[in-house]
Scaffold this motif. Structure first.
Motif, PDB file in Angstrom:
ATOM      1  N   GLY A   1       0.782  -1.230   0.000  1.00 13.57           N
ATOM      2  CA  GLY A   1       0.000   0.000   0.000  1.00 13.57           C
ATOM      3  C   GLY A   1       0.817   1.285   0.000  1.00 13.57           C
ATOM      4  O   GLY A   1       1.980   1.316  -0.383  1.00 13.57           O
ATOM      5  N   ASN A   2       0.161   2.349   0.466  1.00 18.74           N
ATOM      6  CA  ASN A   2       0.787   3.664   0.485  1.00 18.74           C
ATOM      7  C   ASN A   2       1.995   3.711   1.417  1.00 18.74           C
ATOM      8  O   ASN A   2       3.004   4.344   1.108  1.00 18.74           O
ATOM      9  CB  ASN A   2      -0.235   4.727   0.916  1.00 18.74           C
ATOM     10  N   THR A   3       1.871   3.026   2.557  1.00 17.35           N
ATOM     11  CA  THR A   3       2.982   3.012   3.512  1.00 17.35           C
ATOM     12  C   THR A   3       4.206   2.329   2.911  1.00 17.35           C
ATOM     13  O   THR A   3       5.334   2.817   3.024  1.00 17.35           O
ATOM     14  CB  THR A   3       2.568   2.305   4.812  1.00 17.35           C
ATOM     15  N   GLY A   4       3.975   1.191   2.256  1.00 14.66           N
ATOM     16  CA  GLY A   4       5.077   0.475   1.636  1.00 14.66           C
ATOM     17  C   GLY A   4       5.724   1.285   0.525  1.00 14.66           C
ATOM     18  O   GLY A   4       6.964   1.315   0.402  1.00 14.66           O
ATOM     19  N   PHE A   5       4.902   1.943  -0.293  1.00 14.23           N
ATOM     20  CA  PHE A   5       5.459   2.747  -1.387  1.00 14.23           C
ATOM     21  C   PHE A   5       6.285   3.896  -0.826  1.00 14.23           C
ATOM     22  O   PHE A   5       7.359   4.217  -1.339  1.00 14.23           O
ATOM     23  CB  PHE A   5       4.349   3.286  -2.285  1.00 14.23           C
ATOM     24  N   GLY A   6       5.784   4.515   0.243  1.00  9.75           N
ATOM     25  CA  GLY A   6       6.529   5.612   0.855  1.00  9.75           C
ATOM     26  C   GLY A   6       7.874   5.160   1.395  1.00  9.75           C
ATOM     27  O   GLY A   6       8.887   5.846   1.236  1.00  9.75           O
ATOM     28  N   ALA A   7       7.882   3.978   2.039  1.00 11.35           N
ATOM     29  CA  ALA A   7       9.142   3.441   2.549  1.00 11.35           C
ATOM     30  C   ALA A   7      10.094   3.114   1.405  1.00 11.35           C
ATOM     31  O   ALA A   7      11.296   3.376   1.478  1.00 11.35           O
ATOM     32  CB  ALA A   7       8.867   2.192   3.386  1.00 11.35           C
ATOM     33  N   MET A   8       9.537   2.542   0.339  1.00 11.20           N
ATOM     34  CA  MET A   8      10.366   2.219  -0.825  1.00 11.20           C
ATOM     35  C   MET A   8      10.983   3.475  -1.424  1.00 11.20           C
ATOM     36  O   MET A   8      12.191   3.528  -1.708  1.00 11.20           O
ATOM     37  CB  MET A   8       9.516   1.484  -1.874  1.00 11.20           C
ATOM     38  N   ALA A   9      10.160   4.513  -1.601  1.00 12.22           N
ATOM     39  CA  ALA A   9      10.637   5.744  -2.227  1.00 12.22           C
ATOM     40  C   ALA A   9      11.766   6.378  -1.409  1.00 12.22           C
ATOM     41  O   ALA A   9      12.687   6.980  -1.970  1.00 12.22           O
ATOM     42  CB  ALA A   9       9.488   6.724  -2.399  1.00 12.22           C
ATOM     43  N   ALA A  10      11.699   6.210  -0.100  1.00 13.08           N
ATOM     44  CA  ALA A  10      12.749   6.763   0.767  1.00 13.08           C
ATOM     45  C   ALA A  10      14.078   6.054   0.572  1.00 13.08           C
ATOM     46  O   ALA A  10      15.124   6.569   0.976  1.00 13.08           O
ATOM     47  CB  ALA A  10      12.320   6.671   2.225  1.00 13.08           C
ATOM     48  N   HIS A  11      14.066   4.870  -0.060  1.00 19.51           N
ATOM     49  CA  HIS A  11      15.295   4.107  -0.282  1.00 19.51           C
ATOM     50  C   HIS A  11      15.896   4.337  -1.664  1.00 19.51           C
ATOM     51  O   HIS A  11      16.963   3.792  -1.958  1.00 19.51           O
ATOM     52  CB  HIS A  11      15.004   2.610  -0.111  1.00 19.51           C
ATOM     53  N   ILE A  12      15.208   5.096  -2.510  1.00 23.89           N
ATOM     54  CA  ILE A  12      15.752   5.379  -3.840  1.00 23.89           C
ATOM     55  C   ILE A  12      17.051   6.163  -3.689  1.00 23.89           C
ATOM     56  O   ILE A  12      17.116   7.110  -2.903  1.00 23.89           O
ATOM     57  CB  ILE A  12      14.737   6.174  -4.681  1.00 23.89           C
ATOM     58  N   PRO A  13      18.099   5.786  -4.419  1.00 26.38           N
ATOM     59  CA  PRO A  13      19.361   6.530  -4.303  1.00 26.38           C
ATOM     60  C   PRO A  13      19.176   8.020  -4.576  1.00 26.38           C
ATOM     61  O   PRO A  13      18.295   8.425  -5.341  1.00 26.38           O
ATOM     62  CB  PRO A  13      20.242   5.881  -5.381  1.00 26.38           C
ATOM     63  N   ASP A  14      19.996   8.830  -3.931  1.00 22.33           N
ATOM     64  CA  ASP A  14      19.941  10.275  -4.156  1.00 22.33           C
ATOM     65  C   ASP A  14      20.080  10.579  -5.644  1.00 22.33           C
ATOM     66  O   ASP A  14      20.961  10.036  -6.323  1.00 22.33           O
ATOM     67  CB  ASP A  14      21.067  10.972  -3.393  1.00 22.33           C
ATOM     68  N   ASP A  15      19.197  11.426  -6.138  1.00 18.43           N
ATOM     69  CA  ASP A  15      19.188  11.797  -7.547  1.00 18.43           C
ATOM     70  C   ASP A  15      19.084  10.561  -8.442  1.00 18.43           C
ATOM     71  O   ASP A  15      19.637  10.504  -9.539  1.00 18.43           O
ATOM     72  CB  ASP A  15      20.450  12.595  -7.909  1.00 18.43           C
ATOM     73  N   GLY A  16      18.340   9.530  -7.931  1.00 18.70           N
ATOM     74  CA  GLY A  16      18.236   8.267  -8.654  1.00 18.70           C
ATOM     75  C   GLY A  16      16.835   7.963  -9.133  1.00 18.70           C
ATOM     76  O   GLY A  16      15.921   8.802  -9.076  1.00 18.70           O
ATOM     77  N   PHE A  17      16.667   6.726  -9.584  1.00 21.31           N
ATOM     78  CA  PHE A  17      15.445   6.300 -10.242  1.00 21.31           C
ATOM     79  C   PHE A  17      14.821   5.096  -9.529  1.00 21.31           C
ATOM     80  O   PHE A  17      15.470   4.417  -8.742  1.00 21.31           O
ATOM     81  CB  PHE A  17      15.738   5.903 -11.693  1.00 21.31           C
ATOM     82  N   CYS A  18      13.580   4.821  -9.907  1.00 21.37           N
ATOM     83  CA  CYS A  18      12.895   3.611  -9.465  1.00 21.37           C
ATOM     84  C   CYS A  18      12.255   2.946 -10.676  1.00 21.37           C
ATOM     85  O   CYS A  18      11.649   3.624 -11.515  1.00 21.37           O
ATOM     86  CB  CYS A  18      11.816   3.937  -8.427  1.00 21.37           C
ATOM     87  N   LEU A  19      12.414   1.631 -10.753  1.00 23.24           N
ATOM     88  CA  LEU A  19      11.676   0.824 -11.725  1.00 23.24           C
ATOM     89  C   LEU A  19      10.686  -0.015 -10.944  1.00 23.24           C
ATOM     90  O   LEU A  19      11.089  -0.832 -10.114  1.00 23.24           O
ATOM     91  CB  LEU A  19      12.613  -0.076 -12.523  1.00 23.24           C
ATOM     92  N   LEU A  20       9.401   0.193 -11.176  1.00 24.47           N
ATOM     93  CA  LEU A  20       8.335  -0.550 -10.496  1.00 24.47           C
ATOM     94  C   LEU A  20       7.668  -1.486 -11.497  1.00 24.47           C
ATOM     95  O   LEU A  20       7.163  -1.043 -12.533  1.00 24.47           O
ATOM     96  CB  LEU A  20       7.307   0.421  -9.908  1.00 24.47           C
TER      97      LEU A  20
END
Length: 300
Positions: free
Chosen positions: A128-147
């Motif tokens: 859910g939203n909590t998990g996505f928020g935690a995940m986004a906080a782990h994205i490298p600085d100035d980095g990307f996410c592939l979902l």
């Protein structure tokens, strides 16, 4: 083009080298190489056994499907052009708990490193939203996410959909078991045979209860389908899309440089052939969480 291993065992073993004392590093590196060789051989055997006849059968049953091997190659190439790389990208997945769903996941792990898991039964994003928020906080600085998200479905060598050969099992098995159980639950309602009960869904099986509720709006669509097992993963995907859209929109403030969202149907096959994926969306979101581009045509 970015080079990647065929399976994650070698990647994880290699990573462990960085955490070992110097005296252990050489042994760990040798173990990593051994894992890499075994993983490469295993994947090559799967691909070599994917006959042209079976490939045609899968693609006739699921028009638009491509092999996992082709999918990973194309996705990595497209995203490399946007700056995605192993060191600046966090992989997130919302795929089923079934071990067969790990095949696709593992192939992307071998490129981008360990994934953040957002998914549960049938591939719904139960974090859910909590998990996505935690995940986004782990994205490298100035980095990307592939979902990557989506349900999965099996197909046997004889073309039967909803079943799959599993390693070490003489008989074919349901795939996806959670999805089929939810479909049967829904069929009991639409056919009028379901028993009404005032009991709440047990917390010990709340994910399956949620899958059953989330598929309710698709009762008529599945009843009218000429092949219920073929239509089932697409109905599940449409249900999941609603949740994924809401979760990404709600958490868009956590996106850093950009997010790529790949959604579709995993198609699992037997242990001696490559798996497939039917991509249904491949969108790019900018640093503001705005969907700015569809990349789907680049991987079809």
């Amino acid at each position: 083009m970015m080079l990647f291993a065929t399976r994650p065992a070698a990647v994880n073993a290699a990573r462990s080298v960085l955490r070992l004392r110097p005296s252990s590093a050489a042994a760990a590196a040798a173990a990593a190489n051994k894992f890499a060789d075994a993983a490469t051989t295993s994947q090559q055997n799967r691909q070599a056994s994917s006959s042209p006849e079976f490939d045609a059968l899968v693609k006739k049953s699921f028009p638009g499907a491509i092999s996992n091997t082709d999918l990973v190659t194309k996705v990595v190439s497209v995203l490399e052009g946007k700056g995605f790389a192993n060191e600046n990208t966090l992989l997130a997945t919302s795929l089923c708990a079934d071990e067969l769903a790990r095949v696709l996941e593992d192939e992307f792990v071998s490129v981008y490193g360990n994934n953040f898991n957002l998914g549960g039964l049938s591939g719904f994003p139960f974090a859910g939203n909590t998990g996505f928020g935690a995940m986004a906080a782990h994205i490298p600085d100035d980095g990307f996410c592939l979902l990557i998200h989506g349900p999965h479905v099996g197909i046997c060598k004889n073309g039967q959909i909803g079943k799959v050969e599993r390693p070490g099992m003489a008989n074919v098995d349901n795939c996806c078991g959670s999805a089929i159980a939810a479909s049967n639950y829904l069929k009991g309602i639409t056919d009028g045979g379901a028993q009404i009960t005032p009991k709440l869904q047990p917390f010990s099986d709340f994910q399956q209860g949620a899958v059953q509720e989330l598929i309710l709006p698709f009762g008529k669509r599945l009843s009218d389908a000429s092949d219920r097992m073929h239509e089932l993963p697409y109905a599940l995907y449409d249900s999941q899309e609603i949740l994924v859209e809401d979760i990404v929109e709600t958490g868009s403030g956590g996106i850093k440089k950009g997010l790529a969202l790949l959604g579709g149907i995993q198609i699992n096959t037997g242990p001696d052939s490559d798996d497939y994926f039917h991509p249904l969306r491949f969108d790019y979101y900018d640093e503001n969480g705005v969907k700015v581009e569809s990349l789907l045509s680049s991987i079809q």
